[in-house]
Design a protein around this motif. Structure first.
Motif, PDB file in Angstrom:
ATOM      1  N   THR A   1     -37.166  93.138 -70.327  1.00 26.13           N
ATOM      2  CA  THR A   1     -35.761  92.983 -69.970  1.00 26.13           C
ATOM      3  C   THR A   1     -34.912  93.226 -71.216  1.00 26.13           C
ATOM      4  O   THR A   1     -35.393  93.146 -72.350  1.00 26.13           O
ATOM      5  N   GLU A   2     -33.664  93.479 -70.977  1.00 23.41           N
ATOM      6  CA  GLU A   2     -32.677  93.702 -72.043  1.00 23.41           C
ATOM      7  C   GLU A   2     -33.151  94.708 -73.067  1.00 23.41           C
ATOM      8  O   GLU A   2     -33.416  94.346 -74.207  1.00 23.41           O
ATOM      9  N   PRO A   3     -33.272  95.977 -72.778  1.00 22.84           N
ATOM     10  CA  PRO A   3     -32.967  96.605 -71.490  1.00 22.84           C
ATOM     11  C   PRO A   3     -34.159  96.500 -70.528  1.00 22.84           C
ATOM     12  O   PRO A   3     -35.298  96.311 -70.953  1.00 22.84           O
ATOM     13  N   PHE A   4     -33.885  96.641 -69.231  1.00 16.96           N
ATOM     14  CA  PHE A   4     -34.942  96.627 -68.231  1.00 16.96           C
ATOM     15  C   PHE A   4     -35.748  97.917 -68.333  1.00 16.96           C
ATOM     16  O   PHE A   4     -35.184  99.003 -68.405  1.00 16.96           O
ATOM     17  N   TRP A   5     -37.056  97.774 -68.342  1.00 15.93           N
ATOM     18  CA  TRP A   5     -37.955  98.927 -68.374  1.00 15.93           C
ATOM     19  C   TRP A   5     -39.272  98.537 -67.709  1.00 15.93           C
ATOM     20  O   TRP A   5     -39.589  97.367 -67.564  1.00 15.93           O
ATOM     21  N   ASN A   6     -40.025  99.532 -67.291  1.00 15.88           N
ATOM     22  CA  ASN A   6     -41.289  99.310 -66.594  1.00 15.88           C
ATOM     23  C   ASN A   6     -42.214 100.489 -66.886  1.00 15.88           C
ATOM     24  O   ASN A   6     -41.767 101.636 -66.883  1.00 15.88           O
TER      25      ASN A   6
ATOM     26  N   SER B   1     -40.317 103.951 -66.185  1.00 19.51           N
ATOM     27  CA  SER B   1     -39.103 103.973 -65.359  1.00 19.51           C
ATOM     28  C   SER B   1     -38.118 102.927 -65.857  1.00 19.51           C
ATOM     29  O   SER B   1     -38.484 101.968 -66.541  1.00 19.51           O
ATOM     30  N   THR B   2     -36.862 103.156 -65.501  1.00 15.71           N
ATOM     31  CA  THR B   2     -35.763 102.252 -65.835  1.00 15.71           C
ATOM     32  C   THR B   2     -34.882 102.139 -64.601  1.00 15.71           C
ATOM     33  O   THR B   2     -35.032 102.930 -63.656  1.00 15.71           O
ATOM     34  N   PRO B   3     -33.940 101.199 -64.572  1.00 19.84           N
ATOM     35  CA  PRO B   3     -33.027 101.129 -63.420  1.00 19.84           C
ATOM     36  C   PRO B   3     -32.253 102.433 -63.218  1.00 19.84           C
ATOM     37  O   PRO B   3     -31.957 102.817 -62.096  1.00 19.84           O
ATOM     38  N   GLY B   4     -31.969 103.145 -64.294  1.00 22.06           N
ATOM     39  CA  GLY B   4     -31.257 104.423 -64.174  1.00 22.06           C
ATOM     40  C   GLY B   4     -32.143 105.583 -63.762  1.00 22.06           C
ATOM     41  O   GLY B   4     -31.650 106.638 -63.374  1.00 22.06           O
ATOM     42  N   ASP B   5     -33.451 105.443 -63.874  1.00 23.92           N
ATOM     43  CA  ASP B   5     -34.410 106.480 -63.483  1.00 23.92           C
ATOM     44  C   ASP B   5     -35.576 105.799 -62.784  1.00 23.92           C
ATOM     45  O   ASP B   5     -36.645 105.611 -63.359  1.00 23.92           O
ATOM     46  N   GLN B   6     -35.354 105.392 -61.526  1.00 28.37           N
ATOM     47  CA  GLN B   6     -36.370 104.638 -60.795  1.00 28.37           C
ATOM     48  C   GLN B   6     -37.574 105.487 -60.421  1.00 28.37           C
ATOM     49  O   GLN B   6     -38.663 104.954 -60.221  1.00 28.37           O
ATOM     50  N   GLN B   7     -37.406 106.805 -60.310  1.00 27.20           N
ATOM     51  CA  GLN B   7     -38.553 107.676 -60.018  1.00 27.20           C
ATOM     52  C   GLN B   7     -39.498 107.688 -61.210  1.00 27.20           C
ATOM     53  O   GLN B   7     -40.698 107.698 -61.050  1.00 27.20           O
ATOM     54  N   GLY B   8     -38.947 107.665 -62.393  1.00 25.24           N
ATOM     55  CA  GLY B   8     -39.754 107.567 -63.600  1.00 25.24           C
ATOM     56  C   GLY B   8     -40.292 108.891 -64.092  1.00 25.24           C
ATOM     57  O   GLY B   8     -40.117 109.937 -63.471  1.00 25.24           O
ATOM     58  N   VAL B   9     -40.940 108.806 -65.237  1.00 24.88           N
ATOM     59  CA  VAL B   9     -41.522 109.965 -65.903  1.00 24.88           C
ATOM     60  C   VAL B   9     -43.013 109.687 -66.083  1.00 24.88           C
ATOM     61  O   VAL B   9     -43.382 108.678 -66.688  1.00 24.88           O
ATOM     62  N   ALA B  10     -43.854 110.554 -65.545  1.00 29.18           N
ATOM     63  CA  ALA B  10     -45.310 110.412 -65.702  1.00 29.18           C
ATOM     64  C   ALA B  10     -45.741 111.092 -66.990  1.00 29.18           C
ATOM     65  O   ALA B  10     -45.315 112.202 -67.302  1.00 29.18           O
TER      66      ALA B  10
ATOM     67  N   GLY C   1     -38.241  86.126 -70.192  1.00 26.82           N
ATOM     68  CA  GLY C   1     -36.946  85.667 -70.675  1.00 26.82           C
ATOM     69  C   GLY C   1     -35.900  85.478 -69.596  1.00 26.82           C
ATOM     70  O   GLY C   1     -34.806  84.992 -69.875  1.00 26.82           O
ATOM     71  N   MET C   2     -36.210  85.857 -68.360  1.00 26.71           N
ATOM     72  CA  MET C   2     -35.224  85.741 -67.289  1.00 26.71           C
ATOM     73  C   MET C   2     -35.707  84.869 -66.140  1.00 26.71           C
ATOM     74  O   MET C   2     -34.909  84.451 -65.326  1.00 26.71           O
ATOM     75  N   SER C   3     -36.990  84.655 -66.057  1.00 23.56           N
ATOM     76  CA  SER C   3     -37.530  83.839 -64.960  1.00 23.56           C
ATOM     77  C   SER C   3     -38.410  82.756 -65.565  1.00 23.56           C
ATOM     78  O   SER C   3     -38.598  82.698 -66.778  1.00 23.56           O
ATOM     79  N   ASP C   4     -38.941  81.929 -64.731  1.00 24.56           N
ATOM     80  CA  ASP C   4     -39.878  80.910 -65.193  1.00 24.56           C
ATOM     81  C   ASP C   4     -41.313  81.421 -65.199  1.00 24.56           C
ATOM     82  O   ASP C   4     -42.248  80.649 -65.406  1.00 24.56           O
ATOM     83  N   ASN C   5     -41.491  82.714 -64.967  1.00 21.04           N
ATOM     84  CA  ASN C   5     -42.836  83.290 -64.899  1.00 21.04           C
ATOM     85  C   ASN C   5     -43.440  83.409 -66.292  1.00 21.04           C
ATOM     86  O   ASN C   5     -42.761  83.760 -67.258  1.00 21.04           O
ATOM     87  N   THR C   6     -44.734  83.139 -66.370  1.00 24.03           N
ATOM     88  CA  THR C   6     -45.494  83.323 -67.596  1.00 24.03           C
ATOM     89  C   THR C   6     -46.569  84.360 -67.301  1.00 24.03           C
ATOM     90  O   THR C   6     -47.241  84.297 -66.267  1.00 24.03           O
ATOM     91  N   TYR C   7     -46.733  85.328 -68.205  1.00 25.68           N
ATOM     92  CA  TYR C   7     -47.685  86.414 -68.024  1.00 25.68           C
ATOM     93  C   TYR C   7     -48.780  86.315 -69.077  1.00 25.68           C
ATOM     94  O   TYR C   7     -48.609  85.673 -70.113  1.00 25.68           O
TER      95      TYR C   7
END
Length: 153
Positions: free
Chosen positions: A66-71, A82-91, A126-132
């Motif tokens: 997060t900050e910035p959001f990326w995946n 991928s990012t919120p601005g490019d949800q299709q993403g780049v392989a 940093g945004m949820s209560d989830n622990t990974y």
């Protein structure tokens, strides 16, 4: 004469060798497991194909932040960034290197070098209560991103 023909017929039937039983039919081949196709215009979401739930989690996983959001969805050495601005993403195709507590995937795409490193460790987005259970860093060109990771579900 009829008696002679009948006797010869019985002798021929008695001398015929027994036939072996027919070979059993082979079992039908199992149908291959095929992963569902990703709908056009959508990036893969790091989901495993049915029957692949026990595959090493560092073969199919996702790294994110997060900050910035990326995946980054990972399958073997193929990353989909991928990012919120490019949800299709780049392989991107990379090269895997095992680490003592994780994996590193390196390569280049469109003239930009990338490195994704995922290691064991406790991480919060940093945004949820989830622990990974994985910590990740992703460098792509001049981007330097930090986040978490998890095995694909």
């Amino acid at each position: 004469m009829k008696l002679a023909i009948a006797s010869l017929s019985l002798l021929l039937v008695a001398c015929t060798a027994p036939q072996p039983p027919a070979a059993p039919e082979p079992p039908p081949a199992p149908e291959p497991v095929v992963a569902p196709a990703t709908p056009a215009g959508e990036a893969a979401m790091g989901k495993r194909a049915p029957g692949q739930e026990n595959v090493d989690p560092l073969q199919v996983f996702r790294a994110f932040g997060t900050e910035p959001f990326w995946n980054v969805n990972v399958e073997d050495a193929v990353l989909t960034y991928s990012t919120p601005g490019d949800q299709q993403g780049v392989a991107m195709q990379g090269t895997r290197r095992a680490l003592a507590d994780g994996v590193e995937i390196n390569g280049s795409h469109d003239g930009r070098v990338f490195t994704l490193t995922v290691t064991a460790g406790t991480c919060s987005d940093g945004m949820s209560d989830n622990t990974y259970t994985m910590v990740s860093t992703f460098r792509y060109g001049d981007l330097d991103l930090k986040g978490c990771g998890e095995a694909a579900k």
